[in-house]
Write a protein that holds these residues in place. Structure first.
Motif, PDB file in Angstrom:
ATOM      1  N   ARG A  50       1.086  -1.343  -0.461  1.00  0.00           N
ATOM      2  CA  ARG A  50      -0.184  -0.273   0.232  1.00  0.00           C
ATOM      3  C   ARG A  50       0.234   1.083  -0.191  1.00  0.00           C
ATOM      4  O   ARG A  50       0.104   1.978  -0.725  1.00  0.00           O
ATOM      5  N   GLU A  51       2.369   0.970   0.629  1.00  0.00           N
ATOM      6  CA  GLU A  51       3.160   2.325   0.051  1.00  0.00           C
ATOM      7  C   GLU A  51       4.144   2.157  -0.961  1.00  0.00           C
ATOM      8  O   GLU A  51       4.653   2.958  -1.008  1.00  0.00           O
ATOM      9  N   GLN A  52       3.786   1.703  -1.717  1.00  0.00           N
ATOM     10  CA  GLN A  52       4.636   1.476  -2.828  1.00  0.00           C
ATOM     11  C   GLN A  52       3.768   2.073  -4.303  1.00  0.00           C
ATOM     12  O   GLN A  52       3.861   1.844  -5.366  1.00  0.00           O
ATOM     13  N   GLY A  53       3.026   3.828  -3.945  1.00  0.00           N
ATOM     14  CA  GLY A  53       3.222   4.507  -5.200  1.00  0.00           C
ATOM     15  C   GLY A  53       4.393   5.213  -5.452  1.00  0.00           C
ATOM     16  O   GLY A  53       4.185   6.411  -5.601  1.00  0.00           O
ATOM     17  N   ILE A  54       5.472   4.252  -5.721  1.00  0.00           N
ATOM     18  CA  ILE A  54       6.453   4.891  -6.366  1.00  0.00           C
ATOM     19  C   ILE A  54       6.957   4.287  -8.295  1.00  0.00           C
ATOM     20  O   ILE A  54       6.336   4.004  -7.843  1.00  0.00           O
ATOM     21  N   CYS A  55       7.733   5.461  -8.884  1.00  0.00           N
ATOM     22  CA  CYS A  55       7.610   5.286 -10.170  1.00  0.00           C
ATOM     23  C   CYS A  55       8.409   4.906 -10.240  1.00  0.00           C
ATOM     24  O   CYS A  55       9.723   5.744 -10.410  1.00  0.00           O
ATOM     25  N   GLY A  56       9.073   4.156 -11.435  1.00  0.00           N
ATOM     26  CA  GLY A  56      10.423   3.595 -12.064  1.00  0.00           C
ATOM     27  C   GLY A  56      10.629   4.247 -13.070  1.00  0.00           C
ATOM     28  O   GLY A  56       9.398   4.145 -14.099  1.00  0.00           O
ATOM     29  N   CYS A  57      11.403   3.383 -14.149  1.00  0.00           N
ATOM     30  CA  CYS A  57      11.752   3.474 -15.433  1.00  0.00           C
ATOM     31  C   CYS A  57      12.447   2.382 -15.826  1.00  0.00           C
ATOM     32  O   CYS A  57      12.887   1.637 -15.674  1.00  0.00           O
TER      33      CYS A  57
ATOM     34  N   SER B 216      16.082   2.292 -12.651  1.00  0.00           N
ATOM     35  CA  SER B 216      15.790   3.640 -12.558  1.00  0.00           C
ATOM     36  C   SER B 216      14.716   4.216 -12.198  1.00  0.00           C
ATOM     37  O   SER B 216      13.385   3.708 -11.898  1.00  0.00           O
ATOM     38  N   ASP B 217      14.971   5.584 -10.812  1.00  0.00           N
ATOM     39  CA  ASP B 217      13.575   6.476 -11.532  1.00  0.00           C
ATOM     40  C   ASP B 217      13.078   6.485 -12.711  1.00  0.00           C
ATOM     41  O   ASP B 217      13.723   6.512 -13.442  1.00  0.00           O
TER      42      ASP B 217
END
Length: 351
Positions: A114-121, A227-228
């Motif tokens: 639920r805390e995984q609102g992160i964005c990668g490439c 990568s971010d």
């Protein structure tokens, strides 16, 4: 000689006017039936998937157009689309997308999901087969911290300056199957490690092997995930071109690849995540601390024959020089935040 094709997946964040994650991904995706854009784990994330491309210029055109179209759809749904790797405001826990897989993932992994609102490439590069992908993975391991430092874009998290260029890396590394891949001796070794993760419950299936380099579970590609999501399309194309050249260099070598001591690799990652392009970096092959510019020079020299073959040497040289002079996403975000500026406006994708 045919060069390997490439494709890119960019995860982007939907936010409110104040920068808080806005759970409107389903509506935004529904507004774009003809664009290859998909839902992600949380309802404030969307992912664009480029077509298969054969040049940096082609990739640049597609990503520019797709970002713009997606930003327009987001705006029509009352959202702002950000090229940023962590939420700049709001709360850590997010609403999980209403798909059976994501619901099961949230049930099994709790707050971590639920805390995984992160964005990668994620960069996909064509390889002949899974055996080649395993060899390539080993060759790419030493360069993963350098790629992370180059593209870091997540220093501001929930209204705080984290002190890290890539806070996303810290969050992502909490997953049991994330981080640098192990040194792989064969396809059988890879499959045995996947089977172990599934058997003990640290992964639901092969798709949940979240290593920073992995053979794709459904495409004839090697996938680089370190990568971010970069701030600009130029930076994404620079990353993808370097990844393509690294894969070509590994395929030309043909061997199993160099070994790297895990503890040195871990130190290299940590410093890359903290300092990005602002300080020294670890040469993980030697354990030596070098100016990050020197390590980027080593990288470009390592892949120089491949870049010349692709006709992309100038693009990479100029892109790295620009990042070192003008700053990448992390540097620009920190400068904006520390000067009292608007990080949301800085990272918003134009429609």
């Amino acid at each position: 000689m045919k060069h390997p094709s490439i494709g890119v997946e960019e995860e982007l964040l939907l936010v409110s006017a104040t920068g808080k994650p806005l759970p409107r991904s389903q509506a935004v995706v529904d507004d774009l039936p003809d664009l290859d854009v998909t839902l992600e784990l949380t309802r404030a994330q969307v992912e664009i998937n480029s077509p298969v491309c054969n040049s940096a210029a082609e990739l640049h055109r597609h990503l520019t157009s797709m970002r713009k179209e997606l930003a327009g759809a987001a705006h029509s749904e009352g959202a702002r689309l950000l090229a940023i790797a962590v939420p700049p405001a709001g709360k850590a826990a997010q609403l999980v997308t209403k798909k059976p897989r994501y619901r099961e993932l949230a049930e099994r992994f709790g707050l971590l999901a639920r805390e995984q609102g992160i964005c990668g490439c994620h960069v996909h590069v064509d390889v002949p087969d899974k055996e080649a992908a395993v060899r390539v993975s080993n060759h790419l391991r030493p360069w993963l911290p350098t790629l992370l430092a180059l593209t870091a874009n997540s220093p501001i998290y929930l209204g705080q300056d984290t002190g890290f260029a890539s806070w996303r890396w810290l969050m992502w590394s909490r997953w049991p199957s994330a981080g640098p891949p192990p040194y792989l001796e064969s396809v059988e070794h890879y499959e045995a490690l996947v089977a172990m993760h599934v058997a003990v419950g640290t992964a639901m299936d092969e798709q949940m092997i979240y290593w920073d380099v992995r053979p794709s579970s459904h495409l004839p590609t090697i996938e680089l995930r370190v990568s971010d999501v970069p701030l600009t399309v130029d930076e994404t194309v620079l990353l993808a071109t370097l990844c393509r050249a690294l894969v070509m260099t590994a395929l030309d070598d043909g061997g199993l690849g160099p070994t790297v001591q895990p503890e040195i690799l871990r130190a290299g990652y940590w410093l890359a995540a903290r300092d990005g392009l602002t300080d020294a970096a670890v040469d993980v092959m030697t354990g030596e601390l070098l100016p990050v510019a020197d390590l980027l020079t080593k990288l470009t020299q390592y892949v120089a024959p491949a870049l010349q073959e692709l006709g992309e040497a100038d693009l990479v040289t100029e892109g790295i020089a620009r990042a070192l002079t003008d700053g990448n996403g992390a540097i620009r975000q920190q400068q904006m935040f520390r000067g009292g500026g608007d990080v949301v406006a800085l990272t918003e994708v134009e429609s």
